[in-house]
Design a protein around this motif. Structure first.
Motif, short mmCIF file in Angstrom:
data_model
loop_
_atom_site.label_atom_id
_atom_site.label_comp_id
_atom_site.label_asym_id
_atom_site.label_seq_id
_atom_site.Cartn_x
_atom_site.Cartn_y
_atom_site.Cartn_z
N ARG A 289 12.29 3.22 -13.28
CA ARG A 289 10.84 2.82 -12.96
C ARG A 289 10.68 2.77 -11.38
O ARG A 289 11.92 2.28 -10.88
N THR A 290 9.22 3.12 -11.11
CA THR A 290 9.66 3.18 -9.48
C THR A 290 8.57 1.70 -9.32
O THR A 290 8.04 0.99 -10.92
N TRP A 291 7.94 1.33 -8.41
CA TRP A 291 7.05 0.36 -8.06
C TRP A 291 5.96 0.86 -7.72
O TRP A 291 5.60 1.78 -7.33
N PRO A 292 4.85 0.42 -8.27
CA PRO A 292 4.92 -1.22 -9.40
C PRO A 292 4.69 -0.77 -10.92
O PRO A 292 5.07 -0.08 -11.35
N GLU B 296 15.56 4.26 -20.19
CA GLU B 296 15.85 5.50 -19.07
C GLU B 296 14.36 5.16 -18.50
O GLU B 296 14.65 5.06 -17.16
N ALA B 297 13.45 5.34 -18.50
CA ALA B 297 12.29 4.76 -18.00
C ALA B 297 12.66 3.54 -17.62
O ALA B 297 12.06 3.17 -16.35
N TYR B 298 12.72 2.70 -18.17
CA TYR B 298 12.83 1.21 -17.71
C TYR B 298 13.65 1.04 -16.10
O TYR B 298 13.54 0.83 -15.49
N ASP C 197 18.21 6.34 -8.90
CA ASP C 197 19.32 5.57 -9.12
C ASP C 197 19.29 7.04 -10.14
O ASP C 197 18.60 7.58 -10.71
N PRO C 198 21.31 7.13 -10.33
CA PRO C 198 21.52 8.68 -10.61
C PRO C 198 21.64 8.58 -11.83
O PRO C 198 22.19 7.19 -12.37
N VAL D 17 0.74 -1.22 0.02
CA VAL D 17 -0.31 0.07 -0.10
C VAL D 17 0.71 1.38 -0.07
O VAL D 17 0.39 2.39 -0.40
N TRP D 18 1.78 1.44 1.05
CA TRP D 18 2.32 2.24 1.20
C TRP D 18 3.20 2.29 -0.27
O TRP D 18 3.36 3.93 -0.93
N SER D 19 4.13 1.49 -1.09
CA SER D 19 4.54 2.17 -2.41
C SER D 19 3.81 2.15 -3.40
O SER D 19 3.80 3.09 -4.27
N GLY D 20 2.76 1.74 -3.46
CA GLY D 20 1.74 2.03 -4.30
C GLY D 20 1.31 3.86 -4.52
O GLY D 20 0.72 4.14 -5.12
N LEU D 21 1.00 4.18 -2.75
CA LEU D 21 0.50 5.68 -2.53
C LEU D 21 1.45 6.43 -3.09
O LEU D 21 1.65 7.16 -3.47
N THR D 22 3.30 6.63 -2.19
CA THR D 22 3.57 6.91 -2.80
C THR D 22 5.13 6.71 -4.28
O THR D 22 5.48 7.58 -4.52
N GLY D 23 4.43 5.99 -5.19
CA GLY D 23 5.31 5.51 -5.87
C GLY D 23 6.91 4.49 -6.30
O GLY D 23 7.70 4.97 -6.93
N ARG D 24 7.41 5.31 -4.85
CA ARG D 24 8.98 4.81 -4.52
C ARG D 24 8.80 2.50 -4.01
O ARG D 24 7.80 2.75 -3.81
N ASP D 25 9.57 2.57 -3.87
CA ASP D 25 9.99 1.34 -3.57
C ASP D 25 10.42 0.90 -2.50
O ASP D 25 11.68 1.12 -2.07
#
Length: 124
Positions: A121-124, A116-118, A72-73, A47-55
């Protein structure tokens, strides 16, 4: 992983005694365990990863890493290499050369937008 073993023991042991409150708790603990095995995240992390867009994952904490994966830089540009008499010279930037000769590598120097998008990418 130790957290889940303790949770399972605390939830399933009283369930054998037949107390009414343990059945929902055992179901949630079982679903949480399946979530960790399938997604490498417990249900809160999903749920948290889905809300924030972070892994984010408690499994990362168990490995000694940060809770959420840092972005990633950007990748550095590859060196620009050319032929000279008997050797190869490489520069970090072809802009410093007055008239840059053709490079040795016949490949793109940057990622495509899809690559670059791949990569970022963020989770999910």
């Amino acid at each position: 992983m130790q957290r889940f073993l303790v949770l399972l023991i605390c939830c399933f042991l009283p369930a054998a005694c037949g107390t009414p409150w343990t059945e929902p708790v055992a179901a949630v603990a079982g679903a949480d365990l399946v979530s960790v095995m399938a997604f490498k995240r417990d249900m809160f992390d999903v749920v948290w990863s889905g809300l924030t867009g972070r892994d984010c994952s408690v499994v990362r904490l168990d490995r000694g890493e940060s809770y959420c994966r840092t972005p990633d830089p950007p990748l550095p540009l590859p060196p620009y290499c050319t032929h000279t008499l008997g050797e190869v010279n490489c520069w970090t930037s072809p802009a410093v050369l007055p008239s840059p000769p053709p490079g040795i590598a016949d490949a793109p120097t940057q990622l495509t937008p899809e690559q670059e998008a791949y990569r970022t990418r963020t989770w999910p």
